[in-house]
Structures are given as C-alpha cells and as structure tokens.
Design a protein around this motif. Structure first.
Motif, PDB file in Angstrom:
ATOM      1  N   LYS A 200      36.970  38.504  16.217  1.00 23.79           N
ATOM      2  CA  LYS A 200      37.792  38.348  17.350  1.00 23.79           C
ATOM      3  C   LYS A 200      38.836  37.414  17.368  1.00 23.79           C
ATOM      4  O   LYS A 200      39.845  37.426  17.823  1.00 23.79           O
ATOM      5  CB  LYS A 200      36.762  37.649  18.503  1.00 23.79           C
ATOM      6  CG  LYS A 200      35.767  38.972  19.058  1.00 23.79           C
ATOM      7  CD  LYS A 200      34.895  38.224  20.016  1.00 23.79           C
ATOM      8  CE  LYS A 200      33.941  39.349  20.892  1.00 23.79           C
ATOM      9  NZ  LYS A 200      33.042  38.898  21.779  1.00 23.79           N
ATOM     10  N   HIS A 201      38.670  36.132  16.474  1.00 25.13           N
ATOM     11  CA  HIS A 201      39.503  35.141  16.082  1.00 25.13           C
ATOM     12  C   HIS A 201      40.880  35.791  15.401  1.00 25.13           C
ATOM     13  O   HIS A 201      41.939  35.412  15.734  1.00 25.13           O
ATOM     14  CB  HIS A 201      38.796  34.018  15.495  1.00 25.13           C
ATOM     15  CG  HIS A 201      40.033  32.991  14.874  1.00 25.13           C
ATOM     16  ND1 HIS A 201      40.565  31.950  15.772  1.00 25.13           N
ATOM     17  CD2 HIS A 201      40.590  32.823  13.681  1.00 25.13           C
ATOM     18  CE1 HIS A 201      41.248  31.421  15.085  1.00 25.13           C
ATOM     19  NE2 HIS A 201      41.301  31.624  13.764  1.00 25.13           N
ATOM     20  N   ILE A 202      40.433  36.542  14.431  1.00 20.95           N
ATOM     21  CA  ILE A 202      41.664  37.420  13.675  1.00 20.95           C
ATOM     22  C   ILE A 202      42.346  38.208  14.426  1.00 20.95           C
ATOM     23  O   ILE A 202      43.750  38.090  14.308  1.00 20.95           O
ATOM     24  CB  ILE A 202      40.653  37.900  12.488  1.00 20.95           C
ATOM     25  CG1 ILE A 202      40.255  36.972  11.339  1.00 20.95           C
ATOM     26  CG2 ILE A 202      41.792  38.902  11.754  1.00 20.95           C
ATOM     27  CD1 ILE A 202      39.303  37.760  10.208  1.00 20.95           C
TER      28      ILE A 202
ATOM     29  N   GLY B 156      42.911  37.755  17.657  1.00 18.26           N
ATOM     30  CA  GLY B 156      43.538  37.207  18.622  1.00 18.26           C
ATOM     31  C   GLY B 156      42.683  37.148  20.000  1.00 18.26           C
ATOM     32  O   GLY B 156      43.464  36.813  21.151  1.00 18.26           O
ATOM     33  N   ASN B 157      41.628  37.770  20.067  1.00 21.32           N
ATOM     34  CA  ASN B 157      40.836  37.525  21.282  1.00 21.32           C
ATOM     35  C   ASN B 157      40.088  36.412  21.350  1.00 21.32           C
ATOM     36  O   ASN B 157      39.438  36.376  22.682  1.00 21.32           O
ATOM     37  CB  ASN B 157      40.019  39.117  21.224  1.00 21.32           C
ATOM     38  CG  ASN B 157      40.722  40.301  20.802  1.00 21.32           C
ATOM     39  OD1 ASN B 157      41.697  40.314  21.511  1.00 21.32           O
ATOM     40  ND2 ASN B 157      40.475  41.253  20.294  1.00 21.32           N
ATOM     41  N   ALA B 158      39.776  35.754  20.516  1.00 16.92           N
ATOM     42  CA  ALA B 158      39.178  34.439  20.802  1.00 16.92           C
ATOM     43  C   ALA B 158      39.701  33.390  19.836  1.00 16.92           C
ATOM     44  O   ALA B 158      40.367  33.498  18.882  1.00 16.92           O
ATOM     45  CB  ALA B 158      37.764  34.550  20.508  1.00 16.92           C
ATOM     46  N   ASN B 159      39.642  31.793  19.942  1.00 17.89           N
ATOM     47  CA  ASN B 159      40.120  31.021  19.363  1.00 17.89           C
ATOM     48  C   ASN B 159      39.067  30.155  18.881  1.00 17.89           C
ATOM     49  O   ASN B 159      38.269  29.610  19.774  1.00 17.89           O
ATOM     50  CB  ASN B 159      41.059  30.150  20.099  1.00 17.89           C
ATOM     51  CG  ASN B 159      41.512  28.956  19.131  1.00 17.89           C
ATOM     52  OD1 ASN B 159      41.335  28.948  18.125  1.00 17.89           O
ATOM     53  ND2 ASN B 159      42.583  28.178  19.784  1.00 17.89           N
ATOM     54  N   ILE B 160      38.517  29.938  17.702  1.00 20.01           N
ATOM     55  CA  ILE B 160      37.433  28.947  17.326  1.00 20.01           C
ATOM     56  C   ILE B 160      38.011  27.905  16.435  1.00 20.01           C
ATOM     57  O   ILE B 160      36.821  27.299  16.200  1.00 20.01           O
ATOM     58  CB  ILE B 160      36.493  30.226  16.083  1.00 20.01           C
ATOM     59  CG1 ILE B 160      37.098  30.563  15.133  1.00 20.01           C
ATOM     60  CG2 ILE B 160      35.872  31.297  16.898  1.00 20.01           C
ATOM     61  CD1 ILE B 160      36.513  31.242  13.817  1.00 20.01           C
TER      62      ILE B 160
END
Length: 123
Positions: A22-24, A26-30
């Motif tokens: 998801k981070h990769i 762009g759907n989440a920022n970890i």
C-alpha cells in the motif's frame, strides 16, 4: 526472500507486506519521519565523502597515476552534478522541492571543487 535496500534506514517499525505494498503504490504512508534526503543528493554526498576519505586515508606512495585517478573521479562527479543541473532545469518533477534540491547540488559541487588533488606531493 526480501532483500532490504538502503532506504530501510528511514523506516522505524515492522510492517506487513500488505502495508508495504500500500505504501509503495501510494495508498498509505508508513513513514513517521518525512525528512529523508533525495536519492540523487544522498548518492552525491556519498561520492564526496568517499573521495575525502580516500585522500585522507591513502597510505601508499602517491604516484602520478593515483593523482590522475583521483582527478578523473572528481571530474566525473562534477560532470554528473552539471548533468543534473541541466536536467533539473527542464524537469517538472522537482517543482515541490526545486530550490532545496538545487541548493544541495550546489553545496556538494562546491565541496567537490574545494578538494585539492594537484597539490598533493608525489613520490
């Protein structure tokens, strides 16, 4: 098997593969610390530090060939910086941090130019 890269230094917790995907995409920022250096600037920093360490820690007799190698390395890094300067001038992808990126390029270019190789005493 997953092989961690150098960006691992900017992560501070374990996450699942699903969260990483998801981070990769762009759907989440970890990321908890958003201030990580630009890839090109970090690489440039490593090149400048390498040459400085090489000059300080070199223990063999300094020959004309060694000085030629160091000068070539220095010239190649400066040419790379100048390439990024021209690429930077036409790129729209750096619009958010354009000044910061350009200033960092200039800083490392000046650091590389300051390195005096021709004044080193040869054998």
């Amino acid at each position: 098997m997953i092989c961690p890269g150098p960006n691992l230094a900017y992560f501070d917790k374990e996450i699942s593969l699903v969260e990483m995907v998801k981070h990769i995409y762009g759907n989440a920022n970890i990321m908890t610390n958003e201030s990580r250096p630009n890839l090109f600037i970090k690489e440039l920093q490593m090149y400048v530090e390498y040459l400085k360490r090489e000059l300080i820690n070199f223990t063999d007799e300094i020959t004309a060939g060694q000085i030629k190698k160091w000068n070539s390395y220095r010239s190649n890094v400066i040419a790379g910086i100048e390439y990024y300067e021209t690429l930077f001038g036409t790129s729209l992808s750096f619009t958010n941090s354009r000044n910061d990126f350009y200033n960092q390029l200039q800083f490392y270019k000046s650091e590389m130019i300051k390195i005096e190789i021709n004044n080193i005493k040869q054998v």
